[in-house]
Write an enzyme that holds these catalytic residues in place. Structure first.
Site, PDB file in Angstrom:
ATOM      1  N   ASP A   1       9.673  35.552  21.322  1.00 44.40           N
ATOM      2  CA  ASP A   1       8.937  34.830  22.347  1.00 44.40           C
ATOM      3  C   ASP A   1       8.274  35.786  23.340  1.00 44.40           C
ATOM      4  OD1 ASP A   1      11.908  35.111  22.831  1.00 44.40           O
ATOM      5  OD2 ASP A   1      11.257  34.738  24.880  1.00 44.40           O
TER       6      ASP A   1
ATOM      7  N   TYR B   1       8.606  45.871  24.515  1.00 41.76           N
ATOM      8  CA  TYR B   1       9.223  45.190  23.373  1.00 41.76           C
ATOM      9  C   TYR B   1       8.276  44.145  22.795  1.00 41.76           C
ATOM     10  CZ  TYR B   1      12.519  42.243  20.791  1.00 41.76           C
ATOM     11  OH  TYR B   1      13.142  41.499  19.821  1.00 41.76           O
TER      12      TYR B   1
ATOM     13  N   LYS C   1       6.426  44.184  19.068  1.00 47.54           N
ATOM     14  CA  LYS C   1       6.650  43.081  18.134  1.00 47.54           C
ATOM     15  C   LYS C   1       5.323  42.462  17.689  1.00 47.54           C
ATOM     16  CE  LYS C   1      11.062  42.395  17.289  1.00 47.54           C
ATOM     17  NZ  LYS C   1      11.578  42.391  15.902  1.00 47.54           N
TER      18      LYS C   1
END
Length: 202
Positions: A11, A34, A38
């Site tokens: 998310d 992060y 991703k």
């Protein structure tokens, strides 16, 4: 080799400013390293032309390894007061659920798809912690920290060095419609986790 590549994303590819739950088609805008890494991974996979399934999931936990609920229960057993962020919203998601849904998608031979995979419902970090502590009490475990001794704090006042999206709610209707299964509410899997954590028979 024409193998199926399965990637678990996050998310955190979103900035958390959306007032509603996030769809797979919503514009990504990660606010931390992060999330950026991703999202870059997702794009590289798509561009590689391999057979893939990408699952974005949220607030993942398990009775194995280190994660948020295990850390909270450990701290609550040792400290009489805890500061908990109150302005982050998400859906705690069991690694067992992620595994089960992954298996279904493999069996159905889904390929080249991006899905949001998370529990139904939403909660704040603070209310999640309250649920964990109350769950411990229900199972006969009296923790040092009670829900009355939780101190709500804003994200900007927490000790976290990483920026996190305020809204982490993922809309899983695409996945639910394709596999014909409704995701369980987040409380259901947290209860199973608490039973395992405290060694309580189901």
């Amino acid at each position: 080799n024409n193998s199926l590549f399965i990637h678990y994303s996050t998310d955190y590819v979103f900035d958390g400013k959306n007032n509603n739950s996030y769809l797979e088609t919503d514009l990504e805008n990660p606010i931390n390293v992060y999330g950026k890494s991703k999202l870059e991974g997702e794009n590289v996979i798509k561009e590689s032309k391999c057979r893939y399934i990408i699952f974005r999931t949220s607030w993942v936990y398990s009775d194995i390894g280190k994660n948020f609920p295990k850390t909270i229960l450990d701290l609550a057993s040792k400290k009489d007061k805890l500061k908990i962020v109150m302005d982050q919203i998400g859906s705690p998601t069991s690694a067992d659920l992620v595994s089960d849904i992954t298996e279904i998608c493999i069996e159905k031979n889904y390929i080249n798809s991006l899905y949001h995979l998370a529990s139904r419902g939403k909660t704040t970090r603070l209310d999640f912690v309250k649920y964990l502590i109350n769950g411990a009490n229900i199972r006969g475990k009296n923790l040092k920290c009670t829900v009355d001794n939780l101190e709500p704090v804003l994200s900007k006042d927490s000790n976290s060095s990483a920026r996190r999206p305020k809204n982490s709610i993922l809309n899983c209707s695409k996945l639910e419609n394709e596999i014909g299964i409704k995701m369980p509410r987040w409380q259901e899997n947290v209860d199973l986790f608490l039973n395992k954590y405290f060694g309580v028979a189901k």
